[in-house]
Scaffold this active site. Structure first.
Site, PDB file in Angstrom:
ATOM      1  N   GLU A 478       1.029  -1.302  -0.295  1.00 59.27           N
ATOM      2  CA  GLU A 478      -0.004  -0.066   0.058  1.00 59.27           C
ATOM      3  C   GLU A 478       0.820   1.087  -0.045  1.00 59.27           C
ATOM      4  OE1 GLU A 478      -2.848  -0.487  -1.002  1.00 59.27           O
ATOM      5  OE2 GLU A 478      -2.852  -2.346  -0.321  1.00 59.27           O
ATOM      6  N   HIS A 481       1.726   2.161  -3.569  1.00 57.95           N
ATOM      7  CA  HIS A 481       0.516   2.900  -4.363  1.00 57.95           C
ATOM      8  C   HIS A 481       0.810   4.314  -3.757  1.00 57.95           C
ATOM      9  CE1 HIS A 481      -1.530  -0.190  -6.264  1.00 57.95           C
ATOM     10  NE2 HIS A 481      -1.716  -0.897  -5.045  1.00 57.95           N
ATOM     11  N   ALA A 612     -18.699 -10.815 -14.269  1.00 60.97           N
ATOM     12  CA  ALA A 612     -19.571 -10.045 -13.410  1.00 60.97           C
ATOM     13  C   ALA A 612     -18.576  -8.810 -13.177  1.00 60.97           C
ATOM     14  CB  ALA A 612     -20.381 -10.571 -12.637  1.00 60.97           C
TER      15      ALA A 612
HETATM   16 ZN    ZN Z   1      -2.367  -3.024  -4.973  1.00 59.94          ZN
END
Ligand code: ZN
Length: 692
Positions: A478, A481, A612
């Site tokens: 994370e 990111h 989906a």
């Molecule tokens: Zn990721």
């Protein structure tokens, strides 16, 4: 009493989000007032289209900024501080928000205005990032059918509506099929070898389903096809017949009777093809690739072929070794699908006898954060400082940090870290989200702010939180990111940070950071045993590394097989042709798996990712991003991970390209700027232990 509108914290468009003041009662009046203003604004823009950057794009940016203060915090709170009242108002306001965003996304005058900028004489004077903002907006418009007219437009809308019905029906069938199945176990003898949480979940499930009591140790236990139950059941249940029953139920779910998805899939594949035909694409795969980093369907196929060719011999060897291991354990006969998970788990336990709980005492969170921040400081020339007094937060566990450019001594970004799980009101999993994008409005620069949210183990008493290795990996992921969100140098929100980055390139920055957790000096530097202060012993480190690649050939083949199946269904496959999609799936499985598929296997009928979800003709992205992150890390390995000078030079280049430019240019160009060439699959294969 609701405060006067002028004091509504969701309407103040400056500074950090005032989390200390936002109340559920503020949401509805704020949304109503702001949407009314914005709708009027959009109507004015539409009535007087000025096809220039200043005249149109800046106006559209301002709307984005209003949403950042108005609605984004609401969505964030829904994830981290959920309540019935919040959910209720969120659901109440959501349709209006959707209607408003659709209105802009499908506005013909705005579309024509943006197009006119692209076709106009001032186009060449725009910088690269501005051009990219416009190109991405146009692509969005085109793909939503705004450019179509008459019959084509009507048909396009009809198809869109039908596809969204199909995906809903598809998911419902899968859910209902999962719900419809149960295997009840009443004899405690039969649960021998089950991990405690499998017993807990299944006992609880039995109690709930039958509105009665169930004892964790005495039963009864209810086994279902839910992933978190089915997988550990197949891995740990000793009764072979029952494993077979559950496995067969799993691979045939939603494939017969009232819950059969077969016809829905055929219809969906036909409609997707027809829809993209109206937009000028030959196949749905080409349409998907048009907004990806991968240059072509062929490039994706080539990646899959390279990975599969390298991994297949390893997968076959792993399967053979598993058979030998099972035989040693007294298993007689051929391993079947329902045996693989079971014996693979026994073999893993025999090879790598360590547990999360053994590792935790070495990873106190403050030490791990220190290690992460100092690594980022070294690599990217930044300094991260705790700044809790500068912003207010939604929970006392949350910290606020500021990020400085070390050389310039200037603040460049900030972030919130919400590290621990709070099952009562916080969603599970881990994620990074943008709180405020970097943008320049009226000459003033707004620095990026991001949320980093994990669900780590809560600290007990005055001890810090002790992290599992998995939690450390997640934090690094994370944070990767987050770095792309924070170290951006782009001033247009549409393409700043992770915004505008193609789907198959988004996981590059995150997975890149994970690699450092397998670098011995980095990892050991973050460890300090709670009692002895000692770093993680070499033996445990070696086991972590070795277990990462346990059966990696089989894992690689499985993912590549899913990707290939998805791509073929959306490219070569003819839904009106002779061969059924199930036959195609079986043909691919025959060629790729070490254990030929069962004739009963109809698991494509429950492949929700592609039928989906958003992964249609995009499942390959998982592997694509892994190829990128491994190849990017290999650049550091090539200069020598312990060569401080070269590593820092390369770290700067990584910051100046991948982290700084984000979505402002095509990711392949950005990547080549960093690496000096297109990505190669070599490093991923090497890191996965799939080279001889
Ligand atoms: Zn990721």
């Amino acid at each position: 009493m609701v405060e006067a509108i002028s004091e509504n914290p969701l309407l103040v468009e400056s500074g950090y989000i005032p989390f200390d003041r936002i109340q559920v009662e503020h949401i509805e009046p704020a949304v109503r007032q702001k949407l009314q203003e914005l709708e009027q604004r959009v109507a004015e823009i539409e009535a007087n289209i000025v096809p220039t950057w200043e005249g149109l794009m800046v106006e559209l940016e301002a709307i984005g900024k209003a949403f950042e203060y108005l609605w984004a915090p609401v969505g964030h709170l829904l994830s981290v501080k959920n309540s019935d009242a919040l959910r209720e108002v969120f659901e109440k306001m959501m349709p209006q928000i959707i209607t408003f965003t659709q209105r802009i996304g499908q506005s013909r005058p705005i579309y024509q205005g943006v197009k006119a900028i692209k076709d106009g004489s001032a186009w060449d004077k725009l910088d690269q990032a501005q051009q990219r903002v416009i190109e991405l907006r146009l692509k969005d418009f085109d793909r939503s059918g705004v450019g179509l007219e008459g019959k084509a437009k009507e048909r396009f809308n009809e198809i869109q509506t039908r596809i969204s019905q199909i995906t809903t029906e598809f998911s419902n069938h899968v859910l209902d099929a999962v719900k419809a199945y149960e295997l009840i176990i009443t004899d405690p003898e039969q649960t021998q070898g089950w991990p405690l949480n499998l017993k807990q979940t299944t006992a609880q499930s039995y109690a709930q389903a039958n509105d009665t009591q169930s004892d964790v140790q005495a039963g009864p236990w209810r086994v279902t096809l839910d992933g978190p139950v089915m997988s550990p059941f197949l891995q740990h249940h000793r009764g072979r017949e029952q494993r077979k029953e559950v496995y067969l139920a799993y691979v045939t779910r939603a494939s017969s009777g009232e819950l059969d998805n077969t016809q829905l899939i055929v219809e969906e594949l036909k409609l997707r093809k027809e829809k993209v035909g109206l937009l000028g694409f030959n196949t749905f795969a080409e349409y998907s690739i048009d907004t990806k980093m991968a240059p072509s369907v062929q490039a994706v196929e080539q990646m899959s072929e390279q990975l599969a060719a390298a991994a297949k011999p390893f997968a076959d060897r792993e399967f053979k070794a598993l058979g030998d291991y099972a035989a040693q354990q007294g298993f007689d006969g051929q391993l079947k699908h329902w045996d693989v998970g079971f014996y693979a788990e026994r073999m893993r336990e025999a090879l790598y006898d360590f547990t999360d709980d053994q590792l935790r005492p070495y990873f106190p969170m403050p030490r791990v954060l220190e290690g992460l921040f100092s690594l980022c400081g070294r690599l990217f020339d930044i300094e991260i400082k705790l700044a809790n007094s500068k912003a207010t937060v939604w929970h006392e566990d949350v910290s606020f940090y500021e990020v400085f450019d070390k050389t310039a001594g200037q603040k460049i970004a900030s972030f919130y870290l919400d590290p621990y799980s709070r099952p009562a009101d916080k969603r599970g999993g881990a994620w990074m989200d943008s709180c405020m994008a970097r943008r320049r409005t009226q000459g003033k620069l707004q620095l990026p702010v991001v949320y980093l949210v994990c669900n780590g183990t809560q600290p007990v008493g005055d001890q810090p939180s002790f992290m599992s290795f998995g939690e450390v990996l997640t934090l690094f992921h994370e944070f990767g990111h987050g770095l792309q969100g924070m170290l951006t140098t782009v001033d247009y929100a549409d393409v700043a940070g992770v915004n505008g980055v193609e789907w198959d390139a988004v996981e590059l920055a995150s997975q890149f950071m994970e690699n450092w957790c397998y670098h011995k000096p980095t990892l050991l530097g973050m460890t300090s045993h709670v009692e002895t202060g000692q770093p993680l012993p070499d033996g445990l480190f070696d086991k972590i590394v070795a277990s990462k690649n346990y059966r990696s050939g089989s894992a690689m083949m499985r993912q590549v097989q899913f990707g290939v199946t998805d791509m073929r269904l959306h490219h070569q496959f003819d839904p009106d042709g002779q061969q059924s999609f199930l036959e195609l799936g079986r043909e691919i499985a025959m060629a790729m798996s070490s254990l030929p598929p069962l004739s009963e296997d109809r698991s494509l009928c429950a492949f929700s990712h592609i039928f989906a979800g958003g992964y249609c003709a995009g499942y390959y992205s998982y592997k694509w991003a892994e190829v990128l992150s491994a190849d990017a890390f290999a650049a550091f390995e090539e200069v020598g991970l312990d060569n401080e000078e070269k590593v820092t030079t390369l770290g700067r280049r990584y910051r100046d390209t991948i982290l700084a430019l984000g979505g402002s240019r095509h990711p392949m160009e950005v990547y080549k700027d960093f690496r000096g060439r297109a990505p190669s699959t070599d490093a991923l294969l090497r890191h996965s232990g799939l080279t001889d």
